[in-house]
Write a protein that holds these residues in place. Structure first.
Motif, short mmCIF file in Angstrom:
data_model
loop_
_atom_site.label_atom_id
_atom_site.label_comp_id
_atom_site.label_asym_id
_atom_site.label_seq_id
_atom_site.Cartn_x
_atom_site.Cartn_y
_atom_site.Cartn_z
N ARG A 81 -61.26 40.59 -35.67
CA ARG A 81 -61.29 40.30 -37.08
C ARG A 81 -59.78 39.79 -37.28
O ARG A 81 -59.46 38.86 -37.95
CB ARG A 81 -61.59 41.45 -37.98
CG ARG A 81 -63.03 41.79 -37.81
CD ARG A 81 -63.47 42.74 -38.78
NE ARG A 81 -62.80 44.07 -38.77
CZ ARG A 81 -63.32 45.04 -38.12
NH1 ARG A 81 -64.43 44.92 -37.49
NH2 ARG A 81 -62.75 46.14 -38.20
N TRP A 82 -58.80 40.57 -36.61
CA TRP A 82 -57.48 40.14 -36.72
C TRP A 82 -57.16 38.57 -36.09
O TRP A 82 -56.11 37.82 -36.45
CB TRP A 82 -56.54 41.09 -36.12
CG TRP A 82 -56.29 42.54 -37.08
CD1 TRP A 82 -56.81 42.68 -38.45
CD2 TRP A 82 -55.50 43.51 -36.77
NE1 TRP A 82 -56.51 43.82 -38.94
CE2 TRP A 82 -55.50 44.19 -37.73
CE3 TRP A 82 -54.83 43.96 -35.78
CZ2 TRP A 82 -55.03 45.66 -37.87
CZ3 TRP A 82 -54.14 45.19 -35.76
CH2 TRP A 82 -54.22 46.18 -36.86
N ALA A 83 -57.87 38.51 -34.98
CA ALA A 83 -57.79 37.30 -34.25
C ALA A 83 -58.07 36.12 -35.31
O ALA A 83 -57.43 35.07 -35.19
CB ALA A 83 -58.64 37.29 -33.02
N GLU A 84 -59.22 36.21 -35.99
CA GLU A 84 -59.69 35.13 -36.87
C GLU A 84 -58.57 34.78 -37.90
O GLU A 84 -58.28 33.92 -38.25
CB GLU A 84 -60.98 35.64 -37.57
CG GLU A 84 -62.18 35.57 -36.85
CD GLU A 84 -63.60 35.88 -37.55
OE1 GLU A 84 -64.12 35.01 -37.51
OE2 GLU A 84 -63.85 37.02 -37.74
N ARG A 85 -57.94 35.88 -38.68
CA ARG A 85 -56.93 36.16 -39.38
C ARG A 85 -55.85 35.36 -39.06
O ARG A 85 -55.15 34.42 -39.54
CB ARG A 85 -56.72 37.37 -40.20
CG ARG A 85 -57.90 37.76 -40.89
CD ARG A 85 -57.76 39.33 -41.20
NE ARG A 85 -56.32 39.58 -42.10
CZ ARG A 85 -56.03 40.76 -42.20
NH1 ARG A 85 -56.78 42.00 -41.97
NH2 ARG A 85 -54.92 40.97 -42.71
N SER A 86 -55.49 35.54 -37.60
CA SER A 86 -54.24 35.02 -36.89
C SER A 86 -54.56 33.55 -36.92
O SER A 86 -53.55 32.66 -37.06
CB SER A 86 -53.88 35.81 -35.70
OG SER A 86 -53.80 36.91 -35.81
N SER A 115 -49.12 42.59 -40.64
CA SER A 115 -50.39 42.41 -40.73
C SER A 115 -50.58 40.97 -40.04
O SER A 115 -49.60 40.37 -39.16
CB SER A 115 -50.81 41.93 -42.11
OG SER A 115 -50.00 40.66 -42.72
N PRO A 116 -52.03 40.55 -39.55
CA PRO A 116 -51.98 39.46 -38.80
C PRO A 116 -51.01 38.21 -39.23
O PRO A 116 -50.44 37.57 -38.41
CB PRO A 116 -53.31 39.27 -38.68
CG PRO A 116 -53.92 40.48 -38.87
CD PRO A 116 -53.11 41.22 -39.98
#
Length: 377
Positions: free
Chosen positions: A168-173, A127-128
């Motif tokens: 969206r994964w960038a925000e979580r990362s 996952s991120p």
């Protein structure tokens, strides 16, 4: 050691920039080429030899290192720098590209990707948040966000879906990374070769805010002209005060033309992979040492090189080593190739500082076009 990293631009020549990306482990002179050390080693090279070529930073890979030997094990042994005896900066890519390209039986969800190892078939989840955690355990100086890299060509709708998921994964990362100023987190621009998607991706990443910005999803088989057109659209949309990284690129010409469009960082397996397969990169172009015409050639690869591998061994000997399958052949050609890439970057940096990059690029391309000089007699 919580010493903040920094990026400084010292000179510009057109869109090209001369800079320094500084970490407590050392400075990275940009434009920079990062030799690829996928599994905690630049294949066929000693770390001290990699450094002697002029490399300031190397790349490691989250996917491969999480599977073997394991990020937790590396952390227990003192981190990746100590583990591989490379005390200078390291960038780790997120593992996303390898999950998509190497893993069979993978399942992509909003949360991340579940996949089976290409080594033993064991099931894993990335996952991120887990990607960032692995890179922290490894001790990376530059962490990459987890993204989805689609194969090209693909339908615009598929490129859009993957780009939006990557945002969206960038925000979580970013949330998972936190606020450690001693390390850098880079976002990755996706969107295939669709200009509007690339611009949306870049704008979304800038809104989130990253220490650097990578252009991903290129150098995957598209024509060079398409890659350059995509850069022409994307690079101006990225912050001028942050480093820009073109992932997985590439040939010396790709690097030269991309620097002229404002790219600061590159990585590619090409110089090491070519070396293991009997190919040498030189200022006169690419030379295939498997070719029979080299069997009686006493000349070195480049008599003017300051790299011993390129200067002190005859082409006949290198041809013999490659044909005999001797590992020394791969070692010498890899050394010569990585050195050539670093000399290419050194010349580019000097040309930017002098404000003569266009002339320098033309001279390089003329030498490549002239080709290797056949032996006399």
């Amino acid at each position: 050691m919580n010493v903040p990293h920094s990026f400084s631009i010292h000179a510009r020549d057109g869109a090209a920039r001369l800079g320094t990306l500084a970490f407590h482990r050392g400075a990275v002179r940009t434009p920079a080429f990062m030799p690829v050390g996928t599994a905690a080693t630049v294949k066929a090279m000693f770390p001290e030899t990699v450094r002697a070529t002029g490399a300031d930073i190397v790349l490691g890979n989250t996917y491969h290192l999480m599977l073997r030997p394991g990020a937790e094990r590396v952390a227990e042994l003192g981190g990746l720098h100590r583990f591989m005896n490379w005390p200078r900066p390291i960038l780790t890519d997120s593992g996303g590209f390898q999950v998509m390209s190497l893993s069979s039986l993978r399942k992509l969800t909003e949360d991340g990707v579940i996949f089976r190892s290409h080594l033993d078939g064991s099931e894993h989840r990335l996952s991120p948040e887990r990607s960032v955690e692995i890179q922290r355990l490894l001790g990376a100086d530059i962490t990459m966000q987890l993204d989805e890299c689609v194969a090209l060509p693909c339908a615009d709708a598929e490129a859009e879906r993957a780009m939006e998921l990557s945002l969206r994964w960038a925000e979580r990362s970013k949330r998972a990374f936190g606020s450690d100023s001693s390390r850098a987190l880079f976002g990755i621009v996706q969107g295939g070769t669709v200009p509007a998607l690339r611009l949306r991706s870049a704008a979304g990443l800038v809104d989130i805010g990253f220490d650097g910005y990578a252009v991903g999803g290129l150098a995957v088989g598209e024509p060079q002209a398409v890659m350059l057109e995509t850069l022409d659209v994307t690079v101006p949309a990225l912050p001028a005060d942050r480093p820009r990284y073109l992932m997985g690129v590439g040939t010396p010409e790709d690097i030269l033309l991309s620097v002229m469009r404002g790219i600061d960082m590159f990585d590619c397996v090409m110089p090491t992979r070519a070396g293991r397969h009997g190919q040498a990169y030189t200022r006169r172009g690419r030379i295939n040492l498997r070719n029979a015409r080299h069997a009686d050639d006493p000349r070195p690869l480049d008599e003017e090189s300051d790299c011993p591998a390129a200067r002190d061994y005859s082409r006949a000997y290198l041809h013999h080593l490659i044909k005999a399958g001797e590992m020394l052949g791969a070692m010498l050609l890899t050394w010569a190739n990585v050195h050539y890439y670093q000399q290419l970057m050194d010349g580019i940096r000097a040309a930017i500082a002098a404000g003569r990059l266009a002339d320098h690029a033309e001279a390089i391309r003329r030498a490549w076009a002239a080709g290797d000089i056949p032996p006399r007699g």
